[in-house]
Design an enzyme around this catalytic site. Structure first.
Site, PDB file in Angstrom:
ATOM      1  N   GLU A  28     -27.912  -9.003 -32.322  1.00  0.00           N
ATOM      2  CA  GLU A  28     -27.331  -9.552 -33.557  1.00  0.00           C
ATOM      3  C   GLU A  28     -28.422 -10.012 -34.520  1.00  0.00           C
ATOM      4  OE1 GLU A  28     -26.428 -13.424 -34.345  1.00  0.00           O
ATOM      5  OE2 GLU A  28     -26.343 -14.116 -32.262  1.00  0.00           O
ATOM      6  N   LYS A 160     -22.451 -22.374 -27.433  1.00  0.00           N
ATOM      7  CA  LYS A 160     -23.280 -23.519 -27.771  1.00  0.00           C
ATOM      8  C   LYS A 160     -22.606 -24.828 -27.397  1.00  0.00           C
ATOM      9  CE  LYS A 160     -23.534 -21.101 -31.146  1.00  0.00           C
ATOM     10  NZ  LYS A 160     -23.321 -20.632 -32.501  1.00  0.00           N
TER      11      LYS A 160
HETATM   12  N1  PSU Z   1     -26.148 -18.635 -31.280  1.00  0.00           N
HETATM   13  C1  PSU Z   1     -27.420 -18.966 -31.605  1.00  0.00           C
HETATM   14  N2  PSU Z   1     -27.793 -18.881 -32.894  1.00  0.00           N
HETATM   15  C2  PSU Z   1     -26.935 -18.427 -33.851  1.00  0.00           C
HETATM   16  C3  PSU Z   1     -25.598 -18.059 -33.499  1.00  0.00           C
HETATM   17  C4  PSU Z   1     -25.259 -18.183 -32.196  1.00  0.00           C
HETATM   18  O1  PSU Z   1     -28.210 -19.343 -30.754  1.00  0.00           O
HETATM   19  O2  PSU Z   1     -27.350 -18.334 -34.997  1.00  0.00           O
HETATM   20  C5  PSU Z   1     -24.671 -17.454 -34.531  1.00  0.00           C
HETATM   21  C6  PSU Z   1     -24.062 -16.191 -33.905  1.00  0.00           C
HETATM   22  O3  PSU Z   1     -24.312 -15.114 -34.778  1.00  0.00           O
HETATM   23  C7  PSU Z   1     -22.585 -16.483 -33.816  1.00  0.00           C
HETATM   24  C8  PSU Z   1     -22.404 -17.398 -35.002  1.00  0.00           C
HETATM   25  O4  PSU Z   1     -21.806 -15.333 -33.873  1.00  0.00           O
HETATM   26  O5  PSU Z   1     -23.553 -18.250 -34.908  1.00  0.00           O
HETATM   27  C9  PSU Z   1     -21.099 -18.156 -34.927  1.00  0.00           C
HETATM   28  O6  PSU Z   1     -20.822 -18.700 -36.178  1.00  0.00           O
HETATM   29  P1  PSU Z   1     -19.374 -19.302 -36.505  1.00  0.00           P
HETATM   30  O7  PSU Z   1     -19.221 -20.468 -35.571  1.00  0.00           O
HETATM   31  O8  PSU Z   1     -19.435 -19.701 -37.947  1.00  0.00           O
HETATM   32  O9  PSU Z   1     -18.389 -18.198 -36.235  1.00  0.00           O
END
Ligand code: PSU
Ligand code: MN
Length: 302
Positions: A28, A160
């Site tokens: 990603e 996370k």
């Molecule tokens: N995990 C990490 N760093 C990130 C993300 C996840 O260690 O930057 C990113 C991923 O791309 C994940 C996104 O899909 O955060 C989720 O964002 P949201 O909660 O706005 O959907």
């Protein structure tokens, strides 16, 4: 470079690997554009690709550049995502506007799933998936919805710890997504190896992961397999070490009225500051570790 559809461009490497059924791993890029500070983001992007190559697999970092979806990026394009201004965080709803308006940006887990599946990849590595947020009355990442719909093995270190992990697992269960512990019975908590929460099954080896995926998809089920790999022991933090920082960062996010797609980047950067960089060290270590495990799984799914 070669176009397969008007909107997806693959590098020659990736195209050849697909044709020859070589092991391939999607990566990603929101982690590059929004998840990590410069220059750690660029180094990490290169390191993840190197980890995949070290296992004799081909990396395919996914991103959007000037309105086109790329599966596999050149070194210059990777640098552009890591250093460019006005990068869009491209989740599912953001693709069409990004294409139509010729924007550039990093794809989230959900966004990367869409593009990697269109290109025909089966294995994908990330850090931690998005999930159900704490506190907020309603904030559930599109990552969960897209995991429910896209048949790839997604390698992560759980979700996370800033999220509501029990609720995130409940949603994955509702959506029928197998949550597979890699050599563990416990759902990892991203910064920490343990969360106290169980996975739905565990696998001992990359080959076993591939067998589970094939059995799932062989039934006509079309969700992802979420492969959860604990962060490497030498880089993992104890839950006690991160809980205080999470609580403080969450309170700050609420006080500053931060919502929507800004929440995750805000939390990640505040966590790095509040832990004096140790959460960043953990984040980098687990991303590389996940890339390596994904590459090992990709040997059995081509
Ligand atoms: N995990 C990490 N760093 C990130 C993300 C996840 O260690 O930057 C990113 C991923 O791309 C994940 C996104 O899909 O955060 C989720 O964002 P949201 O909660 O706005 O959907
Ligand atoms: Mn959200």
């Amino acid at each position: 470079m070669n176009e397969i559809t008007p909107d997806i461009i693959m590098t020659a490497d990736v195209r050849q690997a697909l044709t020859a059924h070589l092991p391939l791993v999607a990566l990603e890029s929101t982690v590059i554009t929004h998840g990590l500070p410069y220059p750690e983001n660029l180094q990490l992007a290169r390191d993840m690709e190197a980890e995949v190559r070290s296992q004799q697999a081909v990396p395919a970092t996914v991103g959007v550049i000037e309105g086109q979806i790329h599966v596999g990026l050149s070194p210059a394009q990777l640098e552009h995502l890591a250093t460019g201004q006005h990068m869009v965080k491209v989740s599912v709803r953001d693709f069409a506007p990004a294409l139509a308006l010729r924007q550039s940006g990093g794809t989230t887990v959900a966004g990367t799933l869409v593009a990697a599946h269109l290109a025909g990849l089966q294995v994908f590595a990330t850090g931690g998936i998005g999930g159900v947020h704490r506190e907020a009355p309603f904030d559930i990442s599109t990552d969960l919805t897209q995991l429910a719909r896209t048949p790839l093995v997604v390698v992560c270190a759980g979700a996370k710890a800033i999220l509501d992990l029990p609720a995130t697992l409940e949603v994955l269960e509702t959506y029928g997504v197998p949550v597979v512990g890699f050599q563990t019975e416990e759902f990892p908590a991203f910064y920490s190896r343990s969360s106290g929460l169980p996975v739905s099954c565990s696998a001992d080896s990359p080959q076993q992961v591939a067998e589970i995926a094939r059995a799932h998809w062989g039934l006509g089920l079309s969700s992802a397999i979420l492969l959860c790999v604990p962060p490497p022991a030498e880089a993992a933090l104890s839950p006690d070490a991160v809980d205080g920082a999470i609580a403080q960062a969450l309170a700050e996010a609420q006080a500053a009225n931060i919502h929507g797609q800004k929440v995750t980047p805000f939390m990640l950067s505040r966590m790095a500051e509040l832990t004096h960089g140790s959460s960043l060290t953990t984040n980098l270590a687990l991303l590389k570790n996940n890339a390596r495990v994904a590459a090992q799984v990709s040997q059995y799914l081509r």
